[in-house]
Design a protein around this motif. Sequence first.
Motif, PDB file in Angstrom:
ATOM      1  N   ALA A  25      63.660  45.499  20.657  1.00  0.00           N
ATOM      2  CA  ALA A  25      62.213  45.406  20.473  1.00  0.00           C
ATOM      3  C   ALA A  25      61.883  44.287  19.492  1.00  0.00           C
ATOM      4  CB  ALA A  25      61.676  46.739  19.951  1.00  0.00           C
ATOM      5  N   GLY A  26      60.744  43.639  19.741  1.00  0.00           N
ATOM      6  CA  GLY A  26      60.354  42.493  18.936  1.00  0.00           C
ATOM      7  C   GLY A  26      59.466  42.868  17.765  1.00  0.00           C
ATOM      8  N   LEU A  27      59.755  42.299  16.585  1.00  0.00           N
ATOM      9  CA  LEU A  27      58.985  42.536  15.360  1.00  0.00           C
ATOM     10  C   LEU A  27      58.256  41.260  14.962  1.00  0.00           C
ATOM     11  CD1 LEU A  27      58.278  44.187  12.750  1.00  0.00           C
ATOM     12  CD2 LEU A  27      60.363  43.222  11.750  1.00  0.00           C
ATOM     13  N   LEU A  28      56.939  41.345  14.820  1.00  0.00           N
ATOM     14  CA  LEU A  28      56.136  40.231  14.329  1.00  0.00           C
ATOM     15  C   LEU A  28      55.725  40.553  12.898  1.00  0.00           C
ATOM     16  CD1 LEU A  28      54.598  37.551  14.863  1.00  0.00           C
ATOM     17  CD2 LEU A  28      52.646  38.950  15.571  1.00  0.00           C
ATOM     18  N   VAL A  29      56.020  39.629  11.982  1.00  0.00           N
ATOM     19  CA  VAL A  29      55.705  39.826  10.564  1.00  0.00           C
ATOM     20  C   VAL A  29      54.558  38.896  10.181  1.00  0.00           C
ATOM     21  CG1 VAL A  29      56.569  39.723   8.196  1.00  0.00           C
ATOM     22  CG2 VAL A  29      58.084  40.460  10.053  1.00  0.00           C
ATOM     23  N   ARG A  49      64.283  42.733  16.804  1.00  0.00           N
ATOM     24  CA  ARG A  49      64.467  41.283  16.934  1.00  0.00           C
ATOM     25  C   ARG A  49      63.261  40.603  16.303  1.00  0.00           C
ATOM     26  NH1 ARG A  49      62.445  38.249  21.303  1.00  0.00           N
ATOM     27  NH2 ARG A  49      62.074  40.243  22.343  1.00  0.00           N
ATOM     28  N   LEU A  50      63.497  39.783  15.292  1.00  0.00           N
ATOM     29  CA  LEU A  50      62.397  39.102  14.624  1.00  0.00           C
ATOM     30  C   LEU A  50      61.806  38.031  15.539  1.00  0.00           C
ATOM     31  CD1 LEU A  50      60.730  38.692  12.022  1.00  0.00           C
ATOM     32  CD2 LEU A  50      62.388  36.928  11.379  1.00  0.00           C
ATOM     33  N   LEU A  51      60.540  38.168  15.853  1.00  0.00           N
ATOM     34  CA  LEU A  51      59.848  37.145  16.640  1.00  0.00           C
ATOM     35  C   LEU A  51      59.497  35.953  15.762  1.00  0.00           C
ATOM     36  CD1 LEU A  51      57.485  39.485  18.680  1.00  0.00           C
ATOM     37  CD2 LEU A  51      59.671  38.502  19.413  1.00  0.00           C
ATOM     38  N   GLU A  52      58.855  36.239  14.637  1.00  0.00           N
ATOM     39  CA  GLU A  52      58.495  35.187  13.689  1.00  0.00           C
ATOM     40  C   GLU A  52      57.815  35.820  12.490  1.00  0.00           C
ATOM     41  OE1 GLU A  52      56.899  30.586  13.908  1.00  0.00           O
ATOM     42  OE2 GLU A  52      56.497  31.976  15.542  1.00  0.00           O
ATOM     43  N   VAL A  54      54.745  34.938  10.066  1.00  0.00           N
ATOM     44  CA  VAL A  54      53.571  34.077  10.115  1.00  0.00           C
ATOM     45  C   VAL A  54      52.732  34.284   8.855  1.00  0.00           C
ATOM     46  CG1 VAL A  54      51.514  33.460  11.449  1.00  0.00           C
ATOM     47  CG2 VAL A  54      53.573  34.286  12.627  1.00  0.00           C
ATOM     48  N   ALA A  55      52.289  33.197   8.254  1.00  0.00           N
ATOM     49  CA  ALA A  55      51.452  33.285   7.065  1.00  0.00           C
ATOM     50  C   ALA A  55      50.105  33.910   7.412  1.00  0.00           C
ATOM     51  CB  ALA A  55      51.244  31.901   6.454  1.00  0.00           C
ATOM     52  N   ILE A  56      49.494  34.567   6.423  1.00  0.00           N
ATOM     53  CA  ILE A  56      48.220  35.244   6.623  1.00  0.00           C
ATOM     54  C   ILE A  56      47.169  34.308   7.223  1.00  0.00           C
ATOM     55  CG2 ILE A  56      46.255  36.277   5.409  1.00  0.00           C
ATOM     56  CD1 ILE A  56      48.504  38.214   5.671  1.00  0.00           C
ATOM     57  N   GLU A  57      47.143  33.068   6.750  1.00  0.00           N
ATOM     58  CA  GLU A  57      46.132  32.123   7.231  1.00  0.00           C
ATOM     59  C   GLU A  57      46.231  31.878   8.731  1.00  0.00           C
ATOM     60  OE1 GLU A  57      48.179  31.655   4.782  1.00  0.00           O
ATOM     61  OE2 GLU A  57      47.011  31.393   2.939  1.00  0.00           O
ATOM     62  N   GLU A  58      47.443  31.926   9.260  1.00  0.00           N
ATOM     63  CA  GLU A  58      47.665  31.641  10.672  1.00  0.00           C
ATOM     64  C   GLU A  58      47.733  32.908  11.533  1.00  0.00           C
ATOM     65  OE1 GLU A  58      47.697  28.596  11.812  1.00  0.00           O
ATOM     66  OE2 GLU A  58      47.436  27.797   9.790  1.00  0.00           O
ATOM     67  N   ALA A  59      47.680  34.059  10.900  1.00  0.00           N
ATOM     68  CA  ALA A  59      47.877  35.310  11.630  1.00  0.00           C
ATOM     69  C   ALA A  59      46.820  35.577  12.701  1.00  0.00           C
ATOM     70  CB  ALA A  59      47.931  36.476  10.643  1.00  0.00           C
ATOM     71  N   VAL A  72      54.325  45.470  14.644  1.00  0.00           N
ATOM     72  CA  VAL A  72      53.719  44.501  13.732  1.00  0.00           C
ATOM     73  C   VAL A  72      53.902  45.006  12.306  1.00  0.00           C
ATOM     74  CG1 VAL A  72      51.585  43.387  12.965  1.00  0.00           C
ATOM     75  CG2 VAL A  72      52.017  43.712  15.411  1.00  0.00           C
ATOM     76  N   LEU A  73      54.428  44.140  11.435  1.00  0.00           N
ATOM     77  CA  LEU A  73      54.550  44.437  10.008  1.00  0.00           C
ATOM     78  C   LEU A  73      53.633  43.480   9.259  1.00  0.00           C
ATOM     79  CD1 LEU A  73      55.828  45.618   7.436  1.00  0.00           C
ATOM     80  CD2 LEU A  73      57.723  44.000   7.724  1.00  0.00           C
ATOM     81  N   LEU A  74      52.630  44.030   8.586  1.00  0.00           N
ATOM     82  CA  LEU A  74      51.670  43.220   7.825  1.00  0.00           C
ATOM     83  C   LEU A  74      51.890  43.484   6.345  1.00  0.00           C
ATOM     84  CD1 LEU A  74      49.221  41.432   7.387  1.00  0.00           C
ATOM     85  CD2 LEU A  74      47.745  43.357   7.987  1.00  0.00           C
ATOM     86  N   LEU A  75      52.295  42.436   5.612  1.00  0.00           N
ATOM     87  CA  LEU A  75      52.511  42.504   4.171  1.00  0.00           C
ATOM     88  C   LEU A  75      51.350  41.802   3.486  1.00  0.00           C
ATOM     89  CD1 LEU A  75      56.272  41.440   4.268  1.00  0.00           C
ATOM     90  CD2 LEU A  75      55.426  43.756   3.929  1.00  0.00           C
TER      91      LEU A  75
END
Length: 344
Positions: A25-29, A49-52, A54-59, A72-75
Amino acid sequence: MTYDFPYGTKGGSADLPYGRKDDRAGLLVLTDMAATDDMAAVASAAGLRLLEAVAIEEAPSRLDIQLGCDVVLLLCDRQHPILERLFVQVETFAIQHDIPVILAAGLETIDLAYACTRNERTQLLCRPDETDLAAALLVAVETIGNGQTLHDLSGDSDGIRLQKLSDEVSRLARTLETLTQRRHQAAPSFELGPRISDRPSDYIGMPAIAPLGEEQADVDGRNDITPQQVRDWLRVRRLRDEFLPGDLFADPAWDMLLDLFAARLEQERVSVSSLCIASAVPPTTALRWIRTLTEKGLLQRQADPHDGRRVFITLADSAAAALTRWFGASRRFLGHDGRTGIHA
């Protein structure tokens, strides 16, 4: 901007060569942190599996075009101009694609995050440690594809399966701890600050916004219970920690109920972050208790009429009635001087 990872990790796997199919499964951070070097290893340890990253500005733009994402993991430890929009977009994205979300906030952002969270499959964390994050990742993996929520998993009676999940949490927590200890001088990705239990919990509640009206009247016709008496109970509980290990007596549900009862008598509102502090336990633990007490009908969400980005927590009338009766009954066993509270 996006963050690059070592060979074989960006959009792929750290342990699989290019060209081999990766069915994990793919994880988007989505993150506001600069230190993301270990994201691929963390994802791999959780079976993802890490997809990518991505910085908050580009999210927001990335979510608009994202396909094939399973978690989706949002920090978001700090305030950001687009954070409210991003919270809503992530929740909408998750509902549309029926995927779990892990939202790791800080004390600066937890009130906004709580106000924007509506999806039952969203796990809301605050300043998570390695074990908190490990558990959240593994629960997310468990729920992929079947629509289960964390509540469903906690109610599972299959002891073997739950033991296996517990073992996996421990394993992944050790992996995360190893990764953070390996860093030189850089701030760890998942150590977002001191534990909330290290903070003083005897705080002043939110200022009153408007009188609560007749609902503040004593529900049992008694009017001699004062906020001072309720807060004396909380002070006595904190005093106990000066003489005995505090973690032996953690009772966040009771601490939160007492704090909200005092605030109700004072006609004050209590924010989510303030209630986490009052619980005297790590904030992610406090959030789980807030959710449990809300599901049981003891607590209620109350929107701030002056700021749609904030939600307050209040006692349900039935809970206030029960606490009022408890205080009345407790006086049979405890001396009371009528002025400063209770004493043995």
